[in-house]
Structures are given as C-alpha cells and as structure tokens.
Design an enzyme around this catalytic site. Sequence first.
Site, PDB file in Angstrom:
ATOM      1  N   CYS A 194      52.821  21.700  16.056  1.00  0.00           N
ATOM      2  CA  CYS A 194      52.893  20.440  16.805  1.00  0.00           C
ATOM      3  C   CYS A 194      52.015  20.512  18.047  1.00  0.00           C
ATOM      4  CB  CYS A 194      54.331  20.117  17.191  1.00  0.00           C
ATOM      5  SG  CYS A 194      55.102  21.388  18.191  1.00  0.00           S
ATOM      6  N   GLU A 213      50.916  16.407  14.339  1.00  0.00           N
ATOM      7  CA  GLU A 213      51.314  17.667  13.688  1.00  0.00           C
ATOM      8  C   GLU A 213      50.143  18.070  12.794  1.00  0.00           C
ATOM      9  OE1 GLU A 213      55.126  20.000  12.739  1.00  0.00           O
ATOM     10  OE2 GLU A 213      54.717  18.471  14.220  1.00  0.00           O
TER      11      GLU A 213
END
Length: 403
Positions: A350, A396
């Site tokens: 992330c 992500e």
Amino acid sequence: MTPLQVKYESQKKILQTLASCLEELGIGTQQPGGLCCPLQPIVPSPVINGYRNKSTFSVNRGPDGNPKTVGLYVGTGKARNLVCVKANHMENIPLKHKQVAQCYEDFIRHSPLDSCLLFHKGGHWRELVVRTTSYGHTMSIITFHPQDLGQEALATQKSLLKEFFTCGPGAVCALTSLYFQESTMTRCSHEQAPFQLLHGEPHIFEEVLGLKFRISPDAFFQVNTAGAEALYQAVGELGQVGGDTILLDICCGTGAIGLSLARQVSKIIGIEVVEKAIEDARWNAAFNGISNCEFHSGKAEAVLPQLLASWEDARPVVAVVNPSRAGLHYRVVRAIRNCKSIRRLLYISCKPEGEAMRNFTELCCPPDPGKKLLGDPFTPTLAIPFDMFPHTVHCELVLLLTR
C-alpha cells in the site's frame, strides 16, 4: 488529468525509481519509459464512495477549541496547527461510521471525564474504531486511558457506555459488537491490553468471493472489500497457481488471500503476527470447509526462516507477501531469497515508495554473501496497480517478481 491518471503517473515514478536502483547495482531491467517492468492500467475500485469498512476517529481539539471533538486530524504536531475535524465531508467513509462517531462525541461531551490529548497530562477518552461489513454488522472499539482510575470507576464508565449504545441515544447505531480497550500506549494488541466485549457478538462477518470470514477487533482485513475481491482474483492469476502449488501467504491476516485460492492449489501456509487473526483464519478455513491449509502465529521473521530452513518439498512454491507500511523484515527477505523452491513472488504494497522499495532491491540485487543473500535474484516481471483507496492519492501495487 483524472484521479486515476494522477495515480498511474505516481506508480510509473515508483517503477522508474526501482529501475534506477537496480541499474546502480548493475542490473539492467529497463523497459520502455524507464520502467523496471511493464505496468498494467490501474484496476478501478468497484465502489467509489463510502467504501471503507474500517475507520479510526481521533479525539482532540476541534476548530472551535472543544477538546472533545471526534474526527480526523488536519495539520501536524510539528507545525503546531493540529486540529481534529469532523468526518462528515469525507466521501470514502460510510454514513454508518459517521453516525457512530457523532454518537461517541455526544457521549463523551456529556461525560465528566476529560478526553486524553496527551498521555502524561491526564484525561481518558481516546480513539474510536468502527468496522462494518456487507452483512450489515457494525463493530465499535473505544480506547480509554485508565490513568489512575480504580476498578469500580472503570466498571461505571463501561456500564454507562453500554447503556448509551444499547438503550440510550446511541442505540440508533444498532451495534453488533461494542468493545472497550484500556490502553496506556498509542497502539495496543489484544495481548497487551485485552479488548473487552461490553455488548453483542465477539466477531463480525464478511463475505469475499463466496467465502465467509470472521473478523476480530484487531485483525487485518483489506479496507475496501469490493476492491479486495478484484485484488485476490488477480493474485491467483499472476501467481499461475496450479493443483500442485504450495501458496505461502506471509502477513496473511484472517487468511483471506490464501483461502480464496485454496481450491486451486495443493496447500496453503499462512503466517501472521496478530494471534486473534490466526484464530480467525483457522475458523474461516473450518467454516468454509477448507482443510488444505495451516496457519502459524508469530512474527514472520521468526516463523518463516524456521519453516523454510528444513524445506524439502519438491512442489512449486508461490509466495504472497502483504506487509504493513513498514515493509518486510530483513530476515523474511533473506529466507524468501534463499529458498530455491520459491520461483514466483507477489509483493502487495500500500506504500511501494516507502520501505517496500528497500525490500524490492534486496530481492533483486546480485547475490551478496556479506548480507547472506545467496539465492538467485528475482526480476520484476509485471506490476498492476489497484485503486483500493478512491478519494485519496494512495494506490495498492501488486508487483510480480520471478526467477
């Protein structure tokens, strides 16, 4: 430029940075555009508004100076302009979370106890976490600094909270679970300071790709459920998992990635530091009738090297890592690198521009006996960004590494 185009450009920069790092190590991987590997278009989130299934609200001074404001921080402590602003305008937070936050604010504003702004300056009321699922379940976790309150005074606060959320004005929230945590630290695990169930069910449940998942108060679960389904499907495709594959799911949380692919592989091995999440993962496997899996509780840097040191299985191993922003511990990188059976590695990050970048270079650098990185280096092969966090600048990134 659309928000997705902006995010795509930032992902390109990350892959360009990695290409430069590898070039400095004498590894020429450059693709068109100076990238270290092909970058696919961003996979959009199926849900754009109110997609968050977990929100954390702070308690601090609001713009009007009220120290019992429940919301999100704007500004920084360093610049001394920190203020807590209500989350009503936030489009990524569902209405239910905002409703619980408003009720909690109403409760603490009527409480004679102060909010805890700085631990050493006293005060009690601290952050609120709200978790929701597509089943309509709502879990709330209230963190409280006990300071020097005795057990009787604590019991009084707990019963007032329970009363407020079950029969008082907070009953409109229709909580499935109400938890209370007495914590003297910024962040506490269940082992350090137990989550005390004041009302309702101990767990909430979610469905992902046709499987039912149990979620504990501190278990990791992707914050965008609909986005997670797209992510997990892509992991299966990129991993090229087959009937004889062993899937190594490192930082597995409640086991969602491994269990969603269990029917396609020979065996799942999950590792996770949060003990309650491993209990959830085992329950999830049993409930969904999945038996070709084992889950290990502990720090990945302790469990994985031990697990791989005696590895003699001839079946192909695909490893999936989904660490926190802090990235993987060096010992985990070393264990993966030195295990010859792992030919494909999927790194889900992330924050790929952060500590993950260090991990990428350690996985792809030439063998280095000094650092005990002896196995063949991995090569970045394909990158796919997922818009898991609409309304923010974050993305992500799934990076496929092969050797």
